[in-house]
Write an enzyme that holds these catalytic residues in place. Structure first.
Site, mmCIF file in Angstrom:
data_model
loop_
_atom_site.group_PDB
_atom_site.id
_atom_site.type_symbol
_atom_site.label_atom_id
_atom_site.label_comp_id
_atom_site.label_asym_id
_atom_site.label_seq_id
_atom_site.Cartn_x
_atom_site.Cartn_y
_atom_site.Cartn_z
ATOM 1 N N THR A 80 0.800 -1.202 -0.006
ATOM 2 C CA THR A 80 -0.009 0.066 -0.009
ATOM 3 C C THR A 80 0.956 1.276 -0.169
ATOM 4 O OG1 THR A 80 -1.507 -1.291 1.441
ATOM 5 C CG2 THR A 80 -1.801 1.120 1.063
ATOM 6 N N HIS A 195 -8.108 -7.347 2.793
ATOM 7 C CA HIS A 195 -6.745 -7.501 3.141
ATOM 8 C C HIS A 195 -6.582 -8.824 3.361
ATOM 9 C CE1 HIS A 195 -2.659 -7.279 4.439
ATOM 10 N NE2 HIS A 195 -2.479 -6.032 4.173
ATOM 11 N N ASP A 254 -4.895 -0.655 -5.106
ATOM 12 C CA ASP A 254 -3.503 -0.507 -4.593
ATOM 13 C C ASP A 254 -2.545 -1.736 -5.118
ATOM 14 O OD1 ASP A 254 -4.165 -2.483 -2.652
ATOM 15 O OD2 ASP A 254 -3.377 -1.381 -0.851
ATOM 16 N N HIS A 255 -2.666 -2.739 -5.199
ATOM 17 C CA HIS A 255 -1.777 -3.633 -5.613
ATOM 18 C C HIS A 255 -2.522 -5.212 -5.769
ATOM 19 C CE1 HIS A 255 -1.869 -4.923 -1.348
ATOM 20 N NE2 HIS A 255 -1.496 -4.053 -1.147
HETATM 21 C C1 GP9 Z 1 -2.042 -1.311 6.440
HETATM 22 C C2 GP9 Z 1 -2.682 -1.282 5.399
HETATM 23 C C3 GP9 Z 1 -2.264 -2.438 4.399
HETATM 24 O O1 GP9 Z 1 -2.211 0.069 7.013
HETATM 25 O O2 GP9 Z 1 -2.223 -0.143 4.353
HETATM 26 O O3 GP9 Z 1 -1.163 -2.590 4.289
HETATM 27 P P1 GP9 Z 1 -0.570 -3.512 2.772
HETATM 28 O O4 GP9 Z 1 -0.062 -4.822 3.908
HETATM 29 O O5 GP9 Z 1 -1.492 -4.027 1.995
HETATM 30 O O6 GP9 Z 1 0.511 -2.865 2.576
HETATM 31 MN MN MN Z 2 -2.606 -2.773 0.362
#
Ligand code: GP9
Ligand code: MN
Length: 416
Positions: A80, A195, A254-255
């Protein structure tokens, strides 16, 4: 040394493209609402799980927005945080580690800092500990005025799951904070429920899990569907609060969420083999921009990536980026190249995909002669190398906004 940066500057200047005059300044003075969708890949858009849409709201939202269907994430190990780095700086994250940790205190010329000069207030909304990914240090350095973090939210066992506050609660509480912000503002909302390992309470489940040998992929769909519902409620709230018509909304994944460990399950879902070509295409993440009052919305298929977000947003707001050190190109620019490089050195053009030292023809999805990819290989390397040099050398210290000034360092030393 300085000659290296001169080379970088020349490269960036030569690659600069004129903004699209029809889009430049289209959202002048509007608020900017960026929504980062956790682990959301494009293959779920307009797709189904057991006959039901995975992202019904996003599918509708896209219809009223500009949608970029060949948009790639360019993140590395910083996940992220890497996507945030790309978004706000139009520089590449690093090949190893998280740039937020290793170089977060560098001199940058990030979007919030640039917008401050235009009278914008800026804020990030993310219901996690402020120090996660070093955000409490990095955000002020990027020029963010406020970081609404876990301490600003009412987080209980009941309204949490997995990594923390559930997305519906997150958006609902965020809007209350948002109402207090001076306008215009630049804001970023980072979701969390979708997530890994994709935990979800029974009451929040709106679609079935998938049925494969991967628990991860199976659980991905219900959390995505939940995130989509939360996003829908957020947009509704923005409308109720009168913020929707005064804001542009930039939403992107984001990914990736599903790693290569789950290729067998992915093959079952997609109905085809996950070759290196298919894996690279799976690195596409959804990307949509909604501009109030725009009726001429359409899908843009030019190849693009997260590095392109910064100039795209600034140009929509009517801010020129001619002298900016940036690797991205305005995604609305007619001249934008069909070209995106991923952090692992893979790259994508309108016709070819290059990955693991092999060249693939998009039209056949099969390997093709390496010479077809050859013309872009040097460029792909240069992009990452030049960006890395800037980050490793903290070279923006010597950049005064128009030209590279190695003497600036000496002047600063003299002042001390
Ligand atoms: C944690 C969120 C998720 O604050 O940004 O993290 P990631 O593992 O996707 O980088
Ligand atoms: Mn993320």
């Amino acid at each position: 040394d300085s000659s290296e940066f001169v080379e970088t500057e020349n490269y960036l200047k030569a690659n600069q493209k004129e903004p699209n005059p029809d889009m430049f300044g289209k959202a002048k003075g509007k608020n900017v609402i960026v929504v980062s969708l956790e682990s959301t890949q494009s293959f779920v858009v307009n797709n189904t799980i057991n006959g039901e849409e995975v992202t019904p709201f996003l599918n509708d939202f896209i219809e009223e927005s500009y949608y970029f269907d060949n948009f790639y994430h360019q993140t590395g190990q910083g996940k992220t945080a890497d996507s945030e780095f790309l978004l706000d700086n139009s520089l590449y994250p690093l090949g190893r580690g998280s740039v937020f940790f290793t170089h977060g205190t560098n001199e940058f010329n990030a979007t919030p800092e640039i917008l401050k000069e235009e009278g914008y207030y800026s804020a990030v909304f993310h219901a996690n500990n402020s120090s996660f990914w070093n955000r409490d240090i990095v955000y002020p350095n990027f020029g963010y005025d406020r970081f609404f973090n876990i301490n600003d939210y009412n987080v209980t066992d009941e309204n949490s799951v997995g990594w923390g506050l559930k997305d519906k609660e997150f958006f609902e509480q965020s809007v209350e904070h948002m109402k207090t912000l001076p306008q215009p503002f630049y804001s970023k909302f980072i979701t969390l429920t979708n997530h890994f390992p994709f935990e979800l309470d029974e009451e929040d489940r709106m679609v079935d899990e998938y049925d494969s040998n991967s628990r991860t992929l199976n659980r991905y769909f219900p959390t995505l569907r939940y995130q989509d519902e939360a996003f829908k409620q957020f947009i509704q709230k923005l409308k109720d609060e009168g913020l929707y018509e005064d804001s542009i909304i930039v939403v992107y994944g984001d990914h990736y969420g599903i790693s290569q460990n789950h290729n067998a399950a992915m093959e079952k879902y997609l109905g085809k083999e996950v070759t290196p070509y298919v894996w690279t295409q799976l690195q596409r993440v959804p990307m949509a921009i909604h501009i109030p009052g725009e009726t001429d919305n359409k899908t843009i298929s030019k190849v693009s990536g997260q590095v392109d977000l910064k100039p795209t947003i600034l140009h929509l707001l009517g801010i020129t980026t001619d002298n900016h050190v940036q690797f991205g190109t305005d995604m609305f620019s007619e001249d934008k190249l069909d070209f995106t490089v991923l952090r692992d050195g893979s790259f994508i053009t309108d016709k070819y995909v290059y990955t693991s030292d092999k060249c693939y023809d998009k039209s056949t999805e099969q390997e093709t002669d390496r010479s077809n990819c050859e013309p872009y290989m040097e460029k792909a390397k240069q992009e990452l190398d030049y960006s890395d040099q800037i980050v490793y050398g903290d070279l923006l210290r010597f950049y005064d906004g128009t030209t590279y000034r190695p003497d600036k360092k000496q002047e600063e030393t003299d002042k001390k």
